[in-house]
Design a protein around this motif. Structure first.
Motif, PDB file in Angstrom:
ATOM      1  N   SER A  78       0.819  -1.053  -0.179  1.00  0.00           N
ATOM      2  CA  SER A  78       0.040   0.214  -0.111  1.00  0.00           C
ATOM      3  C   SER A  78       0.777   1.232   0.038  1.00  0.00           C
ATOM      4  O   SER A  78       2.181   1.105   0.262  1.00  0.00           O
ATOM      5  CB  SER A  78      -0.916  -0.003   1.229  1.00  0.00           C
ATOM      6  OG  SER A  78      -0.190   0.223   2.519  1.00  0.00           O
ATOM      7  N   LYS A  79       0.164   2.416  -0.254  1.00  0.00           N
ATOM      8  CA  LYS A  79       0.876   3.614  -0.344  1.00  0.00           C
ATOM      9  C   LYS A  79       1.743   3.929   1.037  1.00  0.00           C
ATOM     10  O   LYS A  79       2.581   4.503   0.918  1.00  0.00           O
ATOM     11  CB  LYS A  79      -0.049   4.645  -0.722  1.00  0.00           C
ATOM     12  CG  LYS A  79      -0.005   5.072  -2.269  1.00  0.00           C
ATOM     13  CD  LYS A  79      -1.102   6.186  -2.689  1.00  0.00           C
ATOM     14  CE  LYS A  79      -0.913   6.769  -3.915  1.00  0.00           C
ATOM     15  NZ  LYS A  79      -1.430   7.962  -4.039  1.00  0.00           N
ATOM     16  N   ALA A  80       1.104   3.509   2.094  1.00  0.00           N
ATOM     17  CA  ALA A  80       1.508   4.190   3.484  1.00  0.00           C
ATOM     18  C   ALA A  80       2.555   3.087   3.907  1.00  0.00           C
ATOM     19  O   ALA A  80       2.972   3.243   4.908  1.00  0.00           O
ATOM     20  CB  ALA A  80       0.363   4.137   4.485  1.00  0.00           C
ATOM     21  N   TYR A 150      -4.522   0.186   6.951  1.00  0.00           N
ATOM     22  CA  TYR A 150      -4.053   0.235   5.875  1.00  0.00           C
ATOM     23  C   TYR A 150      -4.016  -1.015   5.102  1.00  0.00           C
ATOM     24  O   TYR A 150      -4.240  -1.097   3.947  1.00  0.00           O
ATOM     25  CB  TYR A 150      -2.685   0.806   5.554  1.00  0.00           C
ATOM     26  CG  TYR A 150      -2.481   2.352   5.694  1.00  0.00           C
ATOM     27  CD1 TYR A 150      -3.138   3.393   4.780  1.00  0.00           C
ATOM     28  CD2 TYR A 150      -1.830   2.910   6.876  1.00  0.00           C
ATOM     29  CE1 TYR A 150      -3.027   4.818   5.133  1.00  0.00           C
ATOM     30  CE2 TYR A 150      -1.716   4.227   7.043  1.00  0.00           C
ATOM     31  CZ  TYR A 150      -2.523   5.323   6.190  1.00  0.00           C
ATOM     32  OH  TYR A 150      -2.518   6.478   6.364  1.00  0.00           O
ATOM     33  N   ASN A 151      -3.831  -1.909   5.866  1.00  0.00           N
ATOM     34  CA  ASN A 151      -3.834  -3.332   5.234  1.00  0.00           C
ATOM     35  C   ASN A 151      -4.986  -4.353   5.602  1.00  0.00           C
ATOM     36  O   ASN A 151      -5.325  -5.569   4.858  1.00  0.00           O
ATOM     37  CB  ASN A 151      -2.533  -4.118   5.824  1.00  0.00           C
ATOM     38  CG  ASN A 151      -1.227  -3.442   5.189  1.00  0.00           C
ATOM     39  OD1 ASN A 151      -1.057  -3.704   3.968  1.00  0.00           O
ATOM     40  ND2 ASN A 151      -0.588  -2.779   6.013  1.00  0.00           N
ATOM     41  N   GLY A 152      -5.943  -3.689   6.504  1.00  0.00           N
ATOM     42  CA  GLY A 152      -6.887  -4.718   6.966  1.00  0.00           C
ATOM     43  C   GLY A 152      -6.760  -5.947   7.907  1.00  0.00           C
ATOM     44  O   GLY A 152      -7.607  -6.626   8.115  1.00  0.00           O
ATOM     45  N   PHE A 153      -5.662  -5.938   8.324  1.00  0.00           N
ATOM     46  CA  PHE A 153      -5.447  -7.389   9.140  1.00  0.00           C
ATOM     47  C   PHE A 153      -3.944  -6.976  10.035  1.00  0.00           C
ATOM     48  O   PHE A 153      -3.440  -5.904   9.806  1.00  0.00           O
ATOM     49  CB  PHE A 153      -5.070  -8.672   8.282  1.00  0.00           C
ATOM     50  CG  PHE A 153      -3.897  -8.577   7.312  1.00  0.00           C
ATOM     51  CD1 PHE A 153      -2.846  -9.082   7.774  1.00  0.00           C
ATOM     52  CD2 PHE A 153      -4.148  -7.998   6.144  1.00  0.00           C
ATOM     53  CE1 PHE A 153      -1.484  -8.913   7.028  1.00  0.00           C
ATOM     54  CE2 PHE A 153      -2.845  -7.928   5.335  1.00  0.00           C
ATOM     55  CZ  PHE A 153      -1.724  -8.478   5.908  1.00  0.00           C
ATOM     56  N   VAL A 154      -3.578  -7.519  11.011  1.00  0.00           N
ATOM     57  CA  VAL A 154      -2.582  -7.587  11.737  1.00  0.00           C
ATOM     58  C   VAL A 154      -2.056  -9.068  11.777  1.00  0.00           C
ATOM     59  O   VAL A 154      -2.568 -10.218  12.220  1.00  0.00           O
ATOM     60  CB  VAL A 154      -2.957  -6.999  13.140  1.00  0.00           C
ATOM     61  CG1 VAL A 154      -1.562  -7.196  13.880  1.00  0.00           C
ATOM     62  CG2 VAL A 154      -3.340  -5.642  13.141  1.00  0.00           C
ATOM     63  N   HIS A 155      -0.766  -9.171  11.680  1.00  0.00           N
ATOM     64  CA  HIS A 155      -0.073 -10.594  11.677  1.00  0.00           C
ATOM     65  C   HIS A 155      -0.007 -10.873  13.050  1.00  0.00           C
ATOM     66  O   HIS A 155       0.251 -10.281  14.001  1.00  0.00           O
ATOM     67  CB  HIS A 155       1.161 -10.610  11.223  1.00  0.00           C
ATOM     68  CG  HIS A 155       1.465 -10.195   9.843  1.00  0.00           C
ATOM     69  ND1 HIS A 155       1.058 -11.033   8.880  1.00  0.00           N
ATOM     70  CD2 HIS A 155       1.916  -8.921   9.146  1.00  0.00           C
ATOM     71  CE1 HIS A 155       1.368 -10.467   7.592  1.00  0.00           C
ATOM     72  NE2 HIS A 155       1.593  -9.291   7.660  1.00  0.00           N
TER      73      HIS A 155
END
Length: 277
Positions: A78-80, A150-155
């Motif tokens: 993503s851009k960020a 920004y990614n919609g999830f967290v690892h």
């Protein structure tokens, strides 16, 4: 017996002193954190506002102005993403730099405690570490929130981050004992440490991936104690990979040895603090 215990140089005595004086450490850590924003309207909210603002600036500058991408991942990030990756490296450097830059004046700024035999001077470095750990927790929370947005999830590997950062805290504490003691006798040390942490920042893979460094210079970057921790922090936070546990164990062992040496040095030199001050 009290004097002998006070100047004991073993790591066991450091642990005992930390536990025995945990209330002092808690109260002085709280005072240190609150005093940063004393008198301001928003108070402790600035602890959250500052990293959010900085992350926003990084996102704007690197994603919109420079259109920067990290390594070969330009296609699907993503851009960020660049700003988030950069911020992860800055969090690690922030631990190292804040503890070290405070160390040269740590004793000199607490002169009133030096001549009090009953005050445990060894807790001053621990108090600084706890204060930095508080801000680090906030910075990490901001980073994880930004990653989620920004990614919609967290690892799930993000929960391993404390294990990754622990060796860096141990190393920074060890250096704090060395530098805080030397700072009493060498008043120019603070200027050198400020220069050192700036050099270390640019010799760390914060603004660039390690793969972007020419091979003949990679050995220099790898000798930097921040490089390994930065790479492992990004593995668990950004890439969703497990860290190098063997490397972390070896790093922790080395940090513990340095912590013992630093504490040994501090305890052996502290008797001269009152004479110099």
């Amino acid at each position: 017996m009290q004097q002998q215990t006070e100047h004991s140089t073993s790591l066991v005595s450091l642990c005992k002193s930390t536990f025995k004086n945990r209330q002092i450490i808690y109260e002085m850590t709280k005072r240190d954190i609150v005093s940063r924003y004393k008198g301001s309207v928003m108070g402790l909210l600035w602890s959250f506002i500052n990293p959010i603002f900085m992350l926003g600036v990084y996102t704007l500058v690197f994603s919109e102005v420079f259109n920067a991408r990290w390594g070969n991942a330009a296609g699907n990030e993503s851009k960020a993403q660049f700003a988030i990756i950069l911020f992860a490296g800055l969090i690690v450097h922030g631990i190292f730099s804040e503890i070290l830059t405070k160390a040269p004046m740590l004793i000199l700024n607490n002169v009133n405690y030096v001549k009090k035999v009953v005050f445990p001077l060894e807790t001053l470095s621990v108090i600084t570490l706890c204060s930095v750990a508080f801000q680090t927790c906030i910075n990490v929370a901001v980073l994880i929130l930004a990653f989620l947005i920004y990614n919609g999830f967290v690892h799930w590997t993000a929960i391993i981050l404390p294990v990754v950062l622990l060796p860096m805290f141990l190393l920074s504490l060890a250096l704090s004992y060395f530098i805080s003691s030397l700072g009493v006798f060498i008043r120019d040390l603070g200027q050198f440490i400020t220069l050192l942490v700036t050099v270390v920042m640019f010799l760390s893979p914060i603004f660039y991936p390690l793969s972007a460094v020419p091979e003949k210079f990679q050995s220099i970057i790898l000798l930097n104690p921040l490089t390994f921790i930065i790479e492992q922090a990004r593995n668990v936070l950004i890439w969703g990979k497990l860290p190098d546990f063997t490397g972390l164990m070896l790093y922790s062992l080395g940090s513990l040895i340095l912590l013992w040496l630093g504490y040994f040095w501090f305890q052996k030199t502290r008797k001269g603090f009152a004479d110099v001050i």
